[in-house]
Motif scaffolding. Structure first.
Motif, short mmCIF file in Angstrom:
data_model
loop_
_atom_site.label_atom_id
_atom_site.label_comp_id
_atom_site.label_asym_id
_atom_site.label_seq_id
_atom_site.Cartn_x
_atom_site.Cartn_y
_atom_site.Cartn_z
N PRO A 34 0.82 -1.22 0.00
CA PRO A 34 0.00 0.00 0.00
C PRO A 34 0.85 1.27 0.00
N LEU A 202 -5.64 -4.29 -4.62
CA LEU A 202 -4.94 -3.01 -4.44
C LEU A 202 -4.75 -2.22 -5.73
N THR A 203 -4.70 -2.90 -6.86
CA THR A 203 -4.37 -2.17 -8.11
C THR A 203 -5.45 -2.30 -9.18
#
Ligand code: SIN
Ligand code: FE2
Length: 216
Positions: A34, A202-203
């Motif tokens: 992160p 996360l992406t």
């Protein structure tokens, strides 16, 4: 004294040797994911991702930006390092501290002490993007390793030998995996196969790669 930001401190990292001088440190950057992604956003807010042209006139499928004292660029004039971003006319964004720490700790874990990168190329792959087999050879000092960090969607990395015709091994890379190569493997051909569609927590639909180098 190091912060407990990266795996490999306290726990034994899963290390896979893919060639003499080349290792995969599984999950080494996972904990820092992160923070690394936030730092990528900050870099890209100053020097935006762009699709560069190869000297042969092709548009690269991965979008790129850079940070650090030097940034890798390609256009019709060739491949090279530049102290300024040709899009903004400004110096490249500073290398975030977290990047420096990750790169030097990963290099040390792989046996390359005192690695201090002055260039970080950030590649962003969307489904369909790839990177053909190539050598990293625009740097001054080949005694310094390459540290390559994967974030987000998985991809298949290819790692060959010193000749383009050397058959590469295929290594699946996932979020947080770090590949370090140097020494005998420093000039080996490598690349990634086409990114497949997916959704990473996360992406989202993309993969990022950070490539750290001592370029100057
Ligand atoms: C590169 O070596 O240029 C990029 C490799 C990767 O995206 O993992
Ligand atoms: Fe490369």
């Amino acid at each position: 004294m190091t912060l407990d930001l990266f795996d490999g401190e306290g726990v034994e990292p899963r290390r896979e040797t893919i060639a003499e001088g080349a290792v995969v440190l599984r999950g080494f950057a996972g904990k820092a994911g992160p923070g690394l992604l936030a730092a990528i956003d900050l870099v890209a807010s100053q020097s935006p991702f762009r699709h560069m042209q190869t000297p042969g006139g092709h548009t690269m499928s991965a979008a790129m930006t850079c940070c650090g004292e030097l940034g890798w660029v390609t256009d019709r004039r060739g491949y090279r390092y530049e102290p300024r971003d040709p899009v903004t006319g400004q110096a490249w964004p500073r290398m975030p501290e977290l990047f420096l720490k990750l790169a030097s700790e990963a290099a040390a874990e792989a046996g390359f002490e005192n690695f201090v990168p002055d260039a970080c190329l950030i590649n962003r792959y969307q489904p369909g993007a790839k990177m053909g087999l190539h050598q990293d050879r625009d740097e001054q000092d080949f005694s310094q390793p390459i540290v390559s960090v994967s974030l987000g969607l998985p991809i298949v990395f290819q790692f060959g030998g010193p000749r383009r015709s050397d058959r590469p091994v295929r290594v699946p890379l996932g979020h947080g995996d770090v590949v370090v190569w140097g020494g005998l493997a420093r000039r080996h051909y490598h690349g990634v196969l086409t990114l497949k569609a997916g959704d990473h927590p996360l992406t989202g639909a993309c993969r990022y790669n950070l490539t750290f180098r001592k370029a100057g």
